[in-house]
Every structure is written in structure tokens, then in C-alpha cells.
Scaffold this active site. Structure first.
Site, short mmCIF file in Angstrom:
data_model
loop_
_atom_site.label_atom_id
_atom_site.label_comp_id
_atom_site.label_asym_id
_atom_site.label_seq_id
_atom_site.Cartn_x
_atom_site.Cartn_y
_atom_site.Cartn_z
N ARG A 1 -83.01 75.16 -25.99
CA ARG A 1 -81.48 75.14 -26.22
C ARG A 1 -81.28 76.32 -27.21
O ARG A 1 -82.07 76.73 -27.93
CB ARG A 1 -80.77 73.87 -26.68
N HIS B 1 -79.92 80.56 -17.89
CA HIS B 1 -80.24 79.01 -17.65
C HIS B 1 -80.72 78.38 -16.51
O HIS B 1 -80.13 77.85 -15.83
CB HIS B 1 -79.08 78.33 -18.21
C1 GLV Z 1 -81.81 72.52 -18.55
O1 GLV Z 1 -81.53 72.76 -19.48
C2 GLV Z 1 -82.24 70.81 -18.23
O2 GLV Z 1 -81.74 70.34 -19.44
O3 GLV Z 1 -82.62 70.59 -17.54
#
Ligand code: GLV
Length: 310
Positions: free
Chosen positions: A226, A274
């Protein structure tokens, strides 16, 4: 059983077909559509939509449509008695292992220096033999489902892998460490650092100047956890000093990353929006179906991140 799907990635025919193959009688609603009386039993979401202000009393559990659930665990709209289970998808873990391997191989070739030399038309000859995979130390932070998969895949590829987690874990082919002292040992002289920790009060800003100082000079760092794990100023400083040679960043404190953020234009930072591991239709549907089966039988839900009270 009524399920509210509140994540675009679940709005696919493939996901619904895979879920119905296991759970033929479920009623599925795609947010913002809701049943007329507003009641549903299961909420599937990675992050609660802004418009979903109140959850119904009928809610039995929340299924986190992702591996990391910090964004749900800290959401006050989910009452504390409601259990939260998370998705476990081998295919998602495999994608993240590919990403980590990519960074490992990039370090072997010192890809960033190669690109910089190329931009200057600089023919920079090797000054010694290339390192072999087993001479490259890779530290993996976090040995949950995904971290353990990544660490063992990298070990299988022949890298020398050290793994760290809060409590002790064993992973075949990987030297593992735990606790504060173990963290320093795990990252000492690492050539590649891969972060896959969950975000908690203890792991916030863990990718710090202090941690970077332990790495081998020119180490490549990948933050696949994160944004809150990374002390951004510390990373920029470590890139400046050369302690960190390059960084691959997949998660950010603010997403999408602001267009004027310094990271975008940094020549030694690779940004991926992401996407290191995207849940797959079949993996996600099976993981949700496992939770539904357990719930129907009165068993504890698999992969609980918060037990709640059923
Ligand atoms: C991605 O960040 C997830 O939580 O799968």
C-alpha cells in the site's frame, strides 16, 4: 441469498457465470442497483462506494474483492459485528509473483543503468562477470498468501530469498525471519526489496530511510503493498544517494496518483497503476463461493480478516 456486487471488476459475465456454477440460486445486483427493499446478505467490494451510506441489517458478511482489506477494516460504515473475509486467488498471487520476478531480473541486468546509458548513446562495457541469480539477495516483506507465493516462486527461480513477517512463518526454499530484529537481518544487504505487507499501524512507513540504509547499494525496491507503507521523501533521498537504484511502485497514498506528483517524472521510478495483481473471474468467484458455502453450513468463513459475530 442476495449479493450486492460493488466493484467494477466483478461486473463481468465470466464472474457471474463462475459464481452461479457453484451457487446457482444467488441473486446478484450490480451497484448502484439494489433490491427494492434495500436488503442484501453479502456485500462484495474492495472499497465501499461513496454513495452506499448505510448497510442493511440483513448484511451477513462483507467479501473483500482484493487481498488487502485495510480500506474496509477502517470504514466506519461497516458495523463491527459484521465479519469481513477476503478473496484468495491463486491467479492473482501468480501475477504478483511475475511482477516481483520482473524486478529481480531487472536488477540482474541493472536495467535502469542500461536504459540511462542507452539514452546517452554510452557504450559502457561490463567491468566484471554478471551476477548469477543465486548471488542476488531478494528480501520479501510479508509472508501471507501472496508474499509466501512470491517468495517461493523467486526461490524456485534460483534467487537467494529472505522473507520477513510479523510472526514466524516457514516457506520452502526461503530463509525466514520475524520480529523487529528479524526485519533488519532479512533486508541486510538485499539487492531487491519486495513489499507485500498488509497496511497496519505497525507497518505504516516501514519503507523508511532506516530500512533503505540496510540494503545493498543500488538495490531495487518494489512497493506492491500500500502507498502508506512508503515514506516517499525517504525513497527520493535513497534514490538521490544511490542506495536505492530504482523503484517500482504499484500502490500510492492517493490513487489515482496526482498528475503533478514527483514520482511520475523520476527517471528511476516505474509507476504501475495498482495492477500488479488483478483478481480473476474464476479465482474470485471460487473464493466467494467458499465463503457462501461455509456461511450456509454455519462454519467460520475462510480467509477472515475480521471475525465479527455471525
Ligand atoms: C490490491 O491491492 C488488493 O488488495 O488485492
Amino acid at each position: 441469498m442476495r449479493i450486492l456486487l460493488a466493484d467494477d471488476l466483478a461486473f463481468t459475465d465470466a464472474f457471474e457465470a463462475a459464481l452461479r456454477a457453484r451457487e446457482p440460486d444467488v441473486e446478484l445486483y450490480r451497484w448502484p442497483s439494489l433490491p427494492d427493499d434495500g436488503h442484501f446478505d453479502v456485500l462484495l467490494a474492495w472499497c465501499l462506494p461513496d454513495g452506499l451510506r448505510r448497510l442493511p441489517d440483513s448484511l451477513a458478511f462483507v467479501f473483500c474483492f482484493g487481498a488487502g482489506a485495510d480500506q474496509l477494516l477502517s470504514d466506519p460504515r461497516i458495523p463491527s459485528h459484521v465479519p469481513i473475509a477476503r478473496l484468495v486467488d491463486e491467479n492473482q498471487a501468480a501475477q504478483i509473483a511475475d511482477y516481483a520476478a520482473h524486478v529481480g531480473f531487472a536488477r540482474l541486468l541493472d536495467q535502469v543503468t542500461v536504459k540511462e546509458d542507452q539514452a546517452r548513446a554510452l557504450w559502457s562495457e561490463a567491468d566484471g562477470p554478471r551476477r548469477t541469480r543465486d548471488q542476488l539477495r531478494v528480501a520479501v516483506l510479508g509472508l501471507g498468501h501472496i508474499g509466501a507465493r512470491v517468495a517461493s516462486e523467486l526461490a524456485r527461480l534460483g534467487f537467494s530469498v529472505q522473507g520477513w513477517s510479523r510472526s514466524h512463518k516457514s516457506v520452502p526454499g526461503v530463509e525466514t525471519f520475524a520480529g523487529e530484529d528479524g526485519l533488519v537481518t532479512a533486508v541486510e544487504a538485499a539487492d531487491v526489496l519486495i513489499n507485500l505487507l498488509p497496511l497496519t499501524a505497525e507497518t505504516e512507513d516501514i519503507l523508511s530511510q532506516k530500512l533503505f540504509a540496510r540494503l545493498s547499494s543500488g538495490a531495487y525496491v518494489a512497493n506492491l503493498g500500500r502507498g502508506g507503507h512508503l515514506d516517499e521523501a525517504a525513497l527520493l533521498g535513497a534514490l538521490e544517494s544511490g542506495r536505492v537504484g530504482a523503484a517500482w511502485l504499484d500502490a500510492f497514498r492517493q490513487e489515482p496518483l496526482a498528475p503533478d506528483h514527483r514520482f511520475w517524472s523520476h527517471p528511476r521510478i516505474t509507476i504501475t497503476p495498482h495492477l500488479a495483481g488483478i483478481p480473476t473471474a474464476s479465482g474470485a468467484a471460487n473464493s466467494l463461493a467458499d465463503c457462501i458455502d461455509a456461511f450456509r453450513r454455519g462454519f467460520p468463513l475462510p480467509n477472515l480478516v475480521r471475525p465479527g459475530r455471525i
